[in-house]
Scaffold this motif. Structure first.
Motif, PDB file in Angstrom:
ATOM      1  N   ASP A   8       0.808  -1.225   0.000  1.00  8.87           N
ATOM      2  CA  ASP A   8       0.000   0.000   0.000  1.00  8.87           C
ATOM      3  C   ASP A   8       0.840   1.273   0.000  1.00  8.87           C
ATOM      4  N   LEU A   9       2.120   1.159   0.394  1.00  7.00           N
ATOM      5  CA  LEU A   9       2.988   2.338   0.414  1.00  7.00           C
ATOM      6  C   LEU A   9       3.726   2.552  -0.896  1.00  7.00           C
ATOM      7  N   ILE A  10       3.611   1.606  -1.824  1.00  7.91           N
ATOM      8  CA  ILE A  10       4.215   1.760  -3.146  1.00  7.91           C
ATOM      9  C   ILE A  10       3.262   2.613  -3.991  1.00  7.91           C
ATOM     10  N   PRO A  11       3.706   3.748  -4.506  1.00  9.38           N
ATOM     11  CA  PRO A  11       2.800   4.624  -5.270  1.00  9.38           C
ATOM     12  C   PRO A  11       2.189   3.907  -6.483  1.00  9.38           C
ATOM     13  N   ALA A  12       0.883   4.067  -6.641  1.00 11.78           N
ATOM     14  CA  ALA A  12       0.185   3.505  -7.799  1.00 11.78           C
ATOM     15  C   ALA A  12       0.328   4.452  -8.983  1.00 11.78           C
ATOM     16  N   GLN A  13       0.645   3.890 -10.138  1.00 14.14           N
ATOM     17  CA  GLN A  13       0.790   4.669 -11.361  1.00 14.14           C
ATOM     18  C   GLN A  13      -0.464   4.471 -12.217  1.00 14.14           C
ATOM     19  N   PRO A  14      -1.275   5.514 -12.406  1.00 13.61           N
ATOM     20  CA  PRO A  14      -2.508   5.365 -13.192  1.00 13.61           C
ATOM     21  C   PRO A  14      -2.210   5.000 -14.644  1.00 13.61           C
ATOM     22  N   ALA A  19      -8.323   2.997 -16.907  1.00 14.28           N
ATOM     23  CA  ALA A  19      -9.035   1.775 -16.522  1.00 14.28           C
ATOM     24  C   ALA A  19      -8.395   1.039 -15.351  1.00 14.28           C
ATOM     25  N   GLY A  20      -7.301   1.582 -14.812  1.00  7.27           N
ATOM     26  CA  GLY A  20      -6.653   0.907 -13.699  1.00  7.27           C
ATOM     27  C   GLY A  20      -5.373   1.610 -13.306  1.00  7.27           C
ATOM     28  N   SER A  21      -4.590   0.920 -12.498  1.00 11.11           N
ATOM     29  CA  SER A  21      -3.315   1.455 -12.050  1.00 11.11           C
ATOM     30  C   SER A  21      -2.355   0.302 -11.779  1.00 11.11           C
ATOM     31  N   THR A  22      -1.069   0.619 -11.700  1.00  9.29           N
ATOM     32  CA  THR A  22      -0.035  -0.385 -11.484  1.00  9.29           C
ATOM     33  C   THR A  22       0.897   0.062 -10.367  1.00  9.29           C
ATOM     34  N   ARG A  23       1.242  -0.875  -9.487  1.00  8.16           N
ATOM     35  CA  ARG A  23       2.271  -0.642  -8.483  1.00  8.16           C
ATOM     36  C   ARG A  23       3.491  -1.481  -8.877  1.00  8.16           C
ATOM     37  N   PRO A  24       4.609  -0.851  -9.259  1.00 11.19           N
ATOM     38  CA  PRO A  24       5.796  -1.629  -9.618  1.00 11.19           C
ATOM     39  C   PRO A  24       6.422  -2.243  -8.366  1.00 11.19           C
ATOM     40  N   LEU A  25       6.732  -3.548  -8.429  1.00 14.15           N
ATOM     41  CA  LEU A  25       7.321  -4.245  -7.289  1.00 14.15           C
ATOM     42  C   LEU A  25       8.821  -4.445  -7.457  1.00 14.15           C
ATOM     43  N   ALA A  26       9.265  -4.805  -8.661  1.00 15.13           N
ATOM     44  CA  ALA A  26      10.692  -5.013  -8.933  1.00 15.13           C
ATOM     45  C   ALA A  26      10.891  -5.067 -10.433  1.00 15.13           C
ATOM     46  N   GLU A  27      12.107  -4.726 -10.880  1.00 18.54           N
ATOM     47  CA  GLU A  27      12.410  -4.831 -12.304  1.00 18.54           C
ATOM     48  C   GLU A  27      13.913  -4.909 -12.522  1.00 18.54           C
ATOM     49  N   TRP A  31      12.888  -7.629 -17.615  1.00 16.24           N
ATOM     50  CA  TRP A  31      11.801  -8.192 -16.805  1.00 16.24           C
ATOM     51  C   TRP A  31      11.238  -7.145 -15.847  1.00 16.24           C
ATOM     52  N   ARG A  32       9.971  -7.357 -15.479  1.00 21.48           N
ATOM     53  CA  ARG A  32       9.289  -6.464 -14.542  1.00 21.48           C
ATOM     54  C   ARG A  32       8.202  -7.229 -13.808  1.00 21.48           C
ATOM     55  N   VAL A  33       8.080  -6.969 -12.505  1.00 20.67           N
ATOM     56  CA  VAL A  33       7.023  -7.563 -11.676  1.00 20.67           C
ATOM     57  C   VAL A  33       6.206  -6.423 -11.089  1.00 20.67           C
ATOM     58  N   SER A  34       4.875  -6.526 -11.175  1.00 24.40           N
ATOM     59  CA  SER A  34       4.019  -5.446 -10.685  1.00 24.40           C
ATOM     60  C   SER A  34       2.691  -6.003 -10.188  1.00 24.40           C
ATOM     61  N   LEU A  35       1.938  -5.146  -9.531  1.00 22.82           N
ATOM     62  CA  LEU A  35       0.597  -5.483  -9.060  1.00 22.82           C
ATOM     63  C   LEU A  35      -0.350  -4.441  -9.635  1.00 22.82           C
ATOM     64  N   ALA A  36      -1.343  -4.889 -10.405  1.00 30.12           N
ATOM     65  CA  ALA A  36      -2.247  -3.967 -11.095  1.00 30.12           C
ATOM     66  C   ALA A  36      -3.662  -4.062 -10.536  1.00 30.12           C
ATOM     67  N   GLN A  37      -4.360  -2.944 -10.572  1.00 31.72           N
ATOM     68  CA  GLN A  37      -5.788  -2.883 -10.256  1.00 31.72           C
ATOM     69  C   GLN A  37      -6.512  -2.627 -11.568  1.00 31.72           C
ATOM     70  N   VAL A  38      -7.395  -3.534 -11.957  1.00 27.42           N
ATOM     71  CA  VAL A  38      -8.191  -3.366 -13.175  1.00 27.42           C
ATOM     72  C   VAL A  38      -9.602  -3.000 -12.735  1.00 27.42           C
ATOM     73  N   THR A  39     -10.052  -1.782 -13.074  1.00 27.71           N
ATOM     74  CA  THR A  39     -11.323  -1.282 -12.556  1.00 27.71           C
ATOM     75  C   THR A  39     -12.456  -1.252 -13.581  1.00 27.71           C
ATOM     76  N   ARG A  40     -12.112  -1.380 -14.877  1.00 32.22           N
ATOM     77  CA  ARG A  40     -13.172  -1.405 -15.906  1.00 32.22           C
ATOM     78  C   ARG A  40     -12.615  -2.020 -17.177  1.00 32.22           C
ATOM     79  N   ASP A  41     -13.504  -2.342 -18.115  1.00 35.52           N
ATOM     80  CA  ASP A  41     -13.098  -2.900 -19.403  1.00 35.52           C
ATOM     81  C   ASP A  41     -12.207  -1.895 -20.143  1.00 35.52           C
ATOM     82  N   ALA A  42     -11.145  -2.420 -20.781  1.00 34.80           N
ATOM     83  CA  ALA A  42     -10.227  -1.531 -21.507  1.00 34.80           C
ATOM     84  C   ALA A  42      -9.219  -2.366 -22.276  1.00 34.80           C
ATOM     85  N   PRO A  43      -8.550  -1.769 -23.266  1.00 38.23           N
ATOM     86  CA  PRO A  43      -7.468  -2.482 -23.956  1.00 38.23           C
ATOM     87  C   PRO A  43      -6.229  -2.549 -23.071  1.00 38.23           C
ATOM     88  N   PHE A  44      -5.492  -3.655 -23.191  1.00 39.72           N
ATOM     89  CA  PHE A  44      -4.186  -3.787 -22.544  1.00 39.72           C
ATOM     90  C   PHE A  44      -3.133  -3.150 -23.436  1.00 39.72           C
TER      91      PHE A  44
END
Length: 195
Positions: A8-14, A19-27, A31-44
């Motif tokens: 929760d302390l990692i800033p979310a990047q809209p 349609a969502g946001s991403t919190r980068p965990l490591a890269e 390679w990259r590892v992240s945690l995303a919030q998907v809030t509505r239908d949208a293209p990736f």
């Protein structure tokens, strides 16, 4: 060396599409590892020469579509797919939280493991990313170290040493809900990315 982050302390990047946001965990290179919030239908977003690996860790399923191709991302199951095409994502219920790993196979490699008990062999030059899912903490023990991985946090560590990771409250909950589990990613780069 290991670093523990409260997610929760990692800033979310809209996302640009809103349609969502991403919190980068490591890269690292390729390679990259992240945690995303998907809030509505949208293209990736499209990522050339990239393989994507995703686990819906909270919320509803996602459906990815591209022309006649359809890919179902069910909660708590690892899903691997190409990042080179413009998938359209549809929520299949409530908004979703997605653990994402992206890798450029010509530059890097990743190993992804899930389960309540993980034995992770050390690999020089690698990075380890570890997160507990399902409302429980995890106990981590290594050759010269011991950590508690609290719920809602992620561990990023040099992957050179062996590590044992165990969910603190393993076993199926009596009400039949999801049993807690761990997601571990070991990432390593083959060669630097060329500019």
């Amino acid at each position: 060396m290991a670093t523990l982050f409260a997610i929760d302390l990692i800033p979310a990047q809209p996302w640009k599409n809103g349609a969502g946001s991403t919190r980068p965990l490591a890269e690292g290179p390729g390679w990259r590892v992240s945690l995303a919030q998907v809030t509505r239908d949208a293209p990736f977003s499209v990522f050339d020469q990239t393989r994507r690996h995703s686990v819906v860790v909270a919320g509803g399923a996602l459906l990815l579509q591209r022309n006649e191709h359809t890919l179902a991302m069910r909660p708590h199951r690892l899903c691997s797919y190409t990042g080179e095409v413009p998938w359209h994502c549809q929520l299949q219920g409530e908004p979703a939280t997605v653990f994402n790993v992206m890798v450029e196979p010509l530059i890097a490699a990743v190993d992804i493991l899930t389960g309540p008990h993980l034995r992770l062999a050390g690999l020089a030059g690698s990075t380890l990313v570890l997160m507990a899912v399902g409302g429980s903490s995890a106990c981590l023990t290594g050759e010269q170290t011991s950590h508690l991985l609290p719920e809602g946090s992620v561990l990023v560590s040099d992957g050179a040493a062996d590590l044992q990771a165990d969910i603190a409250s393993a076993g199926w909950p009596p009400d039949g809900t999801l049993a807690p589990y761990l997601i571990a990613v070991r990432a390593r780069s083959h060669r630097p990315r060329l500019c």
